[in-house]
Design an enzyme around this catalytic site. Structure first.
Site, PDB file in Angstrom:
ATOM      1  N   TYR A  78      -2.946  -0.468  10.540  1.00 50.81           N
ATOM      2  CA  TYR A  78      -2.760  -0.906   9.156  1.00 50.81           C
ATOM      3  C   TYR A  78      -1.390  -0.479   8.640  1.00 50.81           C
ATOM      4  O   TYR A  78      -0.677  -1.273   8.000  1.00 50.81           O
ATOM      5  CB  TYR A  78      -3.870  -0.316   8.288  1.00 50.81           C
ATOM      6  CG  TYR A  78      -3.787  -0.699   6.829  1.00 50.81           C
ATOM      7  CD1 TYR A  78      -4.126  -1.981   6.409  1.00 50.81           C
ATOM      8  CD2 TYR A  78      -3.386   0.225   5.874  1.00 50.81           C
ATOM      9  CE1 TYR A  78      -4.063  -2.338   5.066  1.00 50.81           C
ATOM     10  CE2 TYR A  78      -3.317  -0.115   4.535  1.00 50.81           C
ATOM     11  CZ  TYR A  78      -3.656  -1.399   4.142  1.00 50.81           C
ATOM     12  OH  TYR A  78      -3.581  -1.745   2.808  1.00 50.81           O
ATOM     13  N   SER A 131       0.846  -1.194   0.000  1.00 54.65           N
ATOM     14  CA  SER A 131       0.000   0.000   0.000  1.00 54.65           C
ATOM     15  C   SER A 131       0.878   1.239   0.000  1.00 54.65           C
ATOM     16  O   SER A 131       2.047   1.193   0.426  1.00 54.65           O
ATOM     17  CB  SER A 131      -0.889   0.006   1.255  1.00 54.65           C
ATOM     18  OG  SER A 131      -1.544   1.244   1.427  1.00 54.65           O
TER      19      SER A 131
END
Length: 287
Positions: free
Chosen positions: A155, A142
């Site tokens: 996250y 990501s």
């Protein structure tokens, strides 16, 4: 089921995880169309059944369940006779919340699903690739594996860890014919934000948090599906996965969306405190 050897995939077997929707579902469809033998996995049995109904070789795989990971790896290796070419680690979720509000159990669960399960599965499949002298391990990371933003700490921590683990694995596999590639998407049009809102409701005590006011705005945005600006469809990620699998000498990282490219440049060029101000402001504008 073998793919068409006249197509780029040449019938090579690739396991893709998290195929119930979003990037995983698009990758399964896209790679099958390119001639790969796609082995698709999903966490929920109902989604496995749907994948099978759609003609995929499908397996139950829940990253957070060590026994399930072991069984899935064994089944995949048996189904391919040890000829697995590629692994696309994709299934992950986001646990929103300020770092000080994320309970230990929620942080542990995030790492089980987003890192430990990936590591376990990958290590179980590497020996087959090593024996054949070739393979591709594609890690769907990501933009938040590159930079930090408010209220995404759990996250972000899992993705920063994935980046480091993958870089180290790449160094250790040098000379084996196995390539480790990171794909770093920015905002993609999936259910990711909506699912994150559900995890927020389950784990964060918003009413008693010093971040309560910020949560009101952020939660509403998550429930609407997150930011719309710069968002691309899952197929944009699939194109990078294809390059990671097919390039004779793949890049170490493939970035997807404008924010991912900007973040990589900003991290490299901006002083830390300046980057903090930029990212802090960007986080606030998302509220």
């Amino acid at each position: 089921m073998s793919g068409d050897t006249r197509l780029p995939g040449k019938g090579r077997a690739v396991l893709i995880t998290g195929c119930s929707s979003g990037i995983g579902a698009a990758a399964a469809t896209g790679l099958r169309a390119r001639g790969y033998r796609v082995l698709a996995s999903a966490r929920q049995p109902a989604d496995v059944a749907k994948l099978q109904a759609d003609g995929f070789e499908a397996f139950h795989l829940d990253y957070a369940d060590a026994d399930c990971v072991a069984e899935a790896a064994t089944a995949v290796l048996a189904a391919t006779g040890g000829t697995l070419y590629g692994l696309v680690n994709n299934g992950a979720y986001s646990q929103p919340g300020a770092v000080e509000d994320v309970p230990r159990a929620a942080l542990a669960a995030e790492f089980e699903a987003n890192l430990f399960g990936w590591h376990d599965l990958t290590c179980r499949l590497i020996p087959a690739m090593r024996a054949r002298g070739e393979g591709r391990i594609v890690q769907i990371s990501s933009v938040l594996g590159l930079i930090a933003m408010k209220y995404r700490g759990a996250y972000i921590a899992s993705k920063f860890a994935l980046e480091g683990l993958s870089d180290t694995l790449r160094l250790e596999l040098a000379g084996t014919g196995i390539h480790v590639v990171l794909v770093e998407p920015g905002p993609i049009a999936t259910r990711f934000s909506i699912n994150a809102a559900e995890h927020f409701r389950k784990t964060i005590d918003a009413e008693n948090s010093p971040h309560r006011d910020a949560y009101v705005r952020r939660r509403a945005r998550l429930e609407r599906g997150g930011a719309k600006r710069f968002k691309l469809p899952p197929e944009a990620v699939v194109r990078r996965i294809e390059q990671a699998l097919e390039a004779p000498r793949p890049k170490l990282r493939y970035r997807v969306t404008t924010p991912a490219h900007i973040a990589a440049i900003a991290r490299r060029l901006l002083p830390g405190r300046v980057l903090d101000r930029v990212l802090g402001g960007a986080s606030d504008r998302e509220q």
